[in-house]
Enzyme design. Structure first.
Site, PDB file in Angstrom:
ATOM      1  N   ASP A  73     -16.258 -18.873 -24.148  1.00 49.53           N
ATOM      2  CA  ASP A  73     -16.022 -17.735 -25.027  1.00 49.53           C
ATOM      3  C   ASP A  73     -15.881 -18.153 -26.491  1.00 49.53           C
ATOM      4  O   ASP A  73     -15.870 -17.315 -27.376  1.00 49.53           O
ATOM      5  CB  ASP A  73     -14.766 -16.982 -24.571  1.00 49.53           C
ATOM      6  CG  ASP A  73     -14.639 -15.599 -25.204  1.00 49.53           C
ATOM      7  OD1 ASP A  73     -15.667 -14.944 -25.404  1.00 49.53           O
ATOM      8  OD2 ASP A  73     -13.510 -15.180 -25.496  1.00 49.53           O
ATOM      9  N   SER A  77     -15.470  -8.954 -28.166  1.00 50.31           N
ATOM     10  CA  SER A  77     -16.341  -9.195 -27.015  1.00 50.31           C
ATOM     11  C   SER A  77     -16.339  -7.965 -26.125  1.00 50.31           C
ATOM     12  O   SER A  77     -15.283  -7.392 -25.840  1.00 50.31           O
ATOM     13  CB  SER A  77     -15.849 -10.406 -26.224  1.00 50.31           C
ATOM     14  OG  SER A  77     -15.819 -11.559 -27.037  1.00 50.31           O
ATOM     15  N   GLN A 135     -23.309 -13.072 -23.658  1.00 52.97           N
ATOM     16  CA  GLN A 135     -22.220 -12.196 -24.088  1.00 52.97           C
ATOM     17  C   GLN A 135     -22.737 -11.202 -25.114  1.00 52.97           C
ATOM     18  O   GLN A 135     -23.498 -11.555 -26.004  1.00 52.97           O
ATOM     19  CB  GLN A 135     -21.060 -12.977 -24.702  1.00 52.97           C
ATOM     20  CG  GLN A 135     -19.874 -12.083 -25.072  1.00 52.97           C
ATOM     21  CD  GLN A 135     -18.684 -12.838 -25.629  1.00 52.97           C
ATOM     22  OE1 GLN A 135     -18.343 -12.692 -26.801  1.00 52.97           O
ATOM     23  NE2 GLN A 135     -18.043 -13.651 -24.780  1.00 52.97           N
TER      24      GLN A 135
END
Length: 298
Positions: A211, A235, A285
């Site tokens: 991440d 996100s 993502q």
């Protein structure tokens, strides 16, 4: 249990992943984990991903390893509160198992994730090669070196309080975007210390690290640094596929690119390699991307 962790970086990561089985007495798959301290008061998304994967791992046979997960970030987490993880055993087949983990704070879901596990098997084997000509991590300044002397809580956190050493192959975009705006980058990363020899711990920690920086190619493509006034990002979802095992306490190269940015959202794709070129994982993502109109660059 301490609700909010602010310890030495690697100790904080290990403490966050040491979930408590709070459903054992009622025979339910419910676990509780602490929140790590973050300078802006919101739980780091990688932490919740790694904890959710860890909770799911607790409910499958040891011979089945996680190979994929798809998660949606629903709400920001609060670092002052613990997180509850409820796991549903959706499917147990001959080779595969599927689990759904819901992460809650105060009874409200903050993340929903589905993960798939497989008994290790033989089969076809190929991979996209790691890019050639990448400088070695020892040749690149660390984030602590790049941000040395900047007296700001976020800069201090990036420099000294993350459990991973992050080294951008090209200059980072913390303060400015140098060179031509491009939608790709590469980052060396490694845990700041040695982790126990638990393969599942390394897989969860890899989800945690995945991440980091993944949305940066979106901003780099438009010449936008993290310090840009009015920049807002979050996100939205995160997908990951574990291909091969690797240790997160050894250097890994995170190769990232953004194929699209549109409608207040941006998509980034990533590949994580071991130092010797083994493809460990792939990542995707999408994030909310909101920048002041004056900062838009085509």
């Amino acid at each position: 249990m301490t609700e909010k962790i602010r310890a030495r970086p690697l100790e904080g990561l290990l403490a966050a992943l040491d979930l408590t089985d709070t459903g054992a007495r009622t025979n339910e798959d419910i676990f509780t984990g602490p929140s790590q301290w973050m300078p802006q008061g919101r739980v780091f998304g990688g932490q919740v991903l790694a904890q959710s994967i860890t909770a799911a791992m607790r409910t499958v046979d040891e011979n089945r390893i996680v190979h994929s997960m798809h998660g949606y970030f629903l709400r920001p987490g609060n670092i002052d509160k613990p997180i509850t993880f409820a796991v549903d055993r959706i499917h147990d087949g001959r080779s595969f198992a599927t689990r759904r983990t819901q992460a809650y704070q105060d009874g409200t879901p903050i993340l929903s994730l589905i993960a798939s596990f497989q008994t290790e098997d033989d089969g076809l084997d190929h991979q996209i090669d790691m890019p050639a000509g990448i400088p070695q991590p020892e040749e690149i300044p660390s984030t602590a070196e790049r941000l040395e002397g900047i007296d700001h809580p976020v800069a201090r956190f990036w420099a000294t309080e993350r459990p991973f050493d992050m080294r951008h192959v090209d200059s980072p975009i913390y303060l400015a975007v140098e060179g031509q705006p491009v939608g790709h980058q590469a980052v060396w990363m490694k845990a700041l210390g040695t982790l126990p020899d638990d393969p599942n711990l390394h897989r969860a920690a890899l989800a945690y690290a995945s991440d980091y920086t993944i949305l940066e190619p979106i901003y780099r493509r438009h010449g936008i640094a993290w310090v840009t006034p009015g920049l807002k990002t979050a996100s939205l979802d995160h997908a990951m596929w574990w291909h091969r095992f690797g240790r997160v306490d050894e250097w890994m190269l995170y190769v990232q690119e953004s194929p699209s940015g549109h409608g207040g959202r941006g998509l980034s794709l990533g590949r994580i390699y071991s130092r010797d070129g083994v493809l460990l994982a792939s990542v995707a993502q999408e994030g909310m991307v909101r920048v002041p109109p004056s900062e838009h660059v085509s």
